[in-house]
Design a protein around this motif. Structure first.
Motif: not given
Length: 583
Positions: A118-122, A147-148, A158-162, A169-175
């Protein structure tokens, strides 16, 4: 319920930065030995999860019903590993390619382990982005999905735009991932130290070394800067390949915990309806996956070790004459490198398999590390023949890597085979890719793609090493084997991208060179065997090659060949011409 509440609990703790740069078993051990309360807390969670499982295994054995309940127990083990979180999910995936460590009954179930949680909080994710990139998220990205779009065991995407307009695509590691992983590795290594010697394994080395190999790879995978460098290296290897793509890395928006990369607008190979809607030929894309996988192993030596359905995307493209489709690889956290000797020995093993040289094949297994140098090969050679003997026979179309893995699994406990760490990753890559191919098309045969590729590589002989291996195939016991040349050509012709004439030109260049003297002699001896000109093999070759010998193309390639060769080298192949020129 208690287990569910405890399964991901770990008190937030700081960890020495030096240990984050690389896996250091000694540093991790020192750290947690000074904090035994952390180890005890986590160990209690692990023990609680495995207690019922172990009891049920013992009960099955006592009731002599172990075999009947094995599928149920294997599924239960998979769920336990999922409950215990990222380290155990990754460990289970690694074990799924280690028949020297795990019963064959459990291997299939472990391959089903999904790298999803499950995803962790935004709020936590955006806080990590801001801290890592040194500025608020709103200053880094013009748009970011609320949302992821995907969540895995190590991070979420996450999907993003510069602001420059690129979709990313922006990958963020779990805390809190590092203390979770290091504590689990400490406990797994502790268990291997104390209980590894009690297990019936033919490893040839300490079980802790396998844990350490796993630790090194896991630390590489959680280093997103390392993943970015891997992606760029992969893209460089395939820079001249129009049908394989890797995403661009945006380093200004990346760090060790955040990775921003080009958005790949593709379709998963398992999404049959979407593929049909876009007119994408799934078989053509799978063929590309197999060939690019072989290129990674046998040409570049740098390979993607986790080609599961979520990491491979089909891309819309125009039909290609070679029958290949366009695809993209993503997620380069799990990569590995093969040295030149290993690449050459892999080709050797294929050649020896083609020739049914099981003595030499056993020597290849020693070189590759599957057997120790002091292994007694006397009983092993017949065992190899029993496992591999029908691969090149009538059942060649039924060949698949999963079957071979299962057969080897049955030998692991009877003979001193072990699986080196690199080959655990290779096995995982091949078996996963084959499984994906079969899920797309149950009638797909990976050998129909792999054999033509290998045959083509041997026939083209682009390096001295490959030319030497081609000689091993064509010349056996001092005699030229016409049937092997015919088989190689016929197999290579199954590859839609194989062009005979350039290959023939390369072959002529080799024959007319000093390096080709031995093969020239063998050909002349074969053509004049029993003191008469042998026309039958030449007739068979002509029938095989005639469809591709268009006069205009033949003339062009013949002209190029004669321009490339000197008269002296041609005379070396035709001794009678040499005599005439000296009169």
């Amino acid at each position: 319920m208690a287990s569910a509440l405890l399964q991901f609990w770990l008190p937030p703790v700081s960890f020495p930065l030096a240990a984050y740069d690389r896996y250091d078993a000694e540093a991790i051990t020192r750290y947690y030995r000074r904090r035994p309360w952390l180890a005890i807390a986590r160990l209690s969670v692990i023990f609680w999860n495995f207690l019922g499982f172990g009891w049920r295994l013992l009960w099955d054995q006592r009731q002599q019903a172990g075999d009947a309940h094995l599928p149920e127990r294997a599924a239960e083990l998979r769920q336990i590993l999922t409950n215990l979180g990222p380290t155990f999910i990754k460990a289970g995936q690694a074990l799924s390619t280690r028949p020297d460590l795990v019963r064959v009954d459990f291997l299939d179930e472990l391959t089903k382990l999904q790298d999803q949680l499950p995803p962790f909080p935004n709020d936590q994710a955006f806080e990590i982005m801001a801290e890592e990139l040194g500025r608020p998220v709103s200053q880094s990205f013009e748009e970011l999905s609320p949302e992821p779009i995907a969540a895995a065991s190590l991070g979420q995407v996450y999907k993003g735009k510069l602001f420059s307009g690129e979709t990313v695509a922006v990958k963020v590691q779990r805390p809190n991932l590092l203390p979770t992983i290091t504590l689990d590795l400490f406990l797994i290594r502790w268990a291997a130290t104390w209980f590894g010697s009690l297990l019936p394994l033919n490893l040839g080395h300490d079980l802790t070394l396998i844990v350490d190999e796993f630790g090194y790879k896991l630390f590489e995978e959680i280093d997103y800067e390392n993943e970015g460098r891997n992606a760029e290296r992969f893209a460089e290897n395939f820079r001249d390949c129009p049908y394989v793509k890797a995403p661009k890395i945006y380093w200004a928006f990346s760090s060790r915990h955040v990775l921003t990369l080009e958005w790949i607008d593709g379709v998963k190979l398992t999404a049959a309806a979407e593929l049909d809607q876009l007119g994408i030929n799934a078989d053509a894309v799978v063929k590309t996956g197999v060939i690019s996988g072989l290129q990674q192993l046998l040409e570049f030596g740098f390979f993607h070790a986790d080609p599961h359905p979520g990491n491979l995307f089909a891309l819309p493209s125009s039909p290609r004459p070679d029958g290949l489709g366009c695809m993209a690889y993503i997620d380069f956290g799990m990569m590995d490198q093969l040295d030149q000797l290993t690449k050459e020995t892999l080709v050797d093993a294929v050649v020896h398999l083609i020739n049914r040289d099981y003595v030499e094949l056993a020597q290849d297994f020693i070189t590759l590390g599957f057997l120790t140098p002091d292994s007694d090969l006397t009983p092993i050679i017949p065992a190899l023949e029993s496992v591999l003997g029908d691969i090149m026979g009538e059942k060649v179309r039924d060949f698949n890597f999963k079957t071979i893995t299962d057969r080897f699994s049955e030998l692991m406990y009877d003979y001193p085979f072990r699986v080196p760490a690199k080959f655990a990753l290779i096995i995982r890559s091949l078996v996963t890719q084959e499984g994906l191919a079969l899920s797309v098309n149950p009638d797909f045969r990976i050998v129909d793609v792999a054999y033509p590729y290998i045959a083509k590589r041997l026939l083209q002989g682009e390096s001295p090493q490959l030319r030497r291996r081609l000689l091993e195939v064509l010349v056996k016991d001092g005699k030229f084997r016409w049937n092997r040349l015919e088989n190689l050509i016929a197999i290579a012709q199954n590859d839609g991208g194989f062009d005979l004439l350039p290959t023939a030109q390369m072959g002529l260049q080799y024959l007319f060179s000093d390096e080709g003297a031995y093969l020239r002699n063998q050909l002349l001896l074969a053509l004049t065997e029993n003191e008469r000109l042998q026309t039958e093999p030449l007739q068979r070759l002509w029938e095989l090659l005639r469809p591709e010998l268009e006069p205009a193309r033949v003339a062009g390639h013949a002209f190029n060949a004669f321009v490339a060769f000197s008269r002296d080298r041609a005379a070396a192949f035709f001794p009678t011409l040499a005599l005439e020129s000296n009169r």
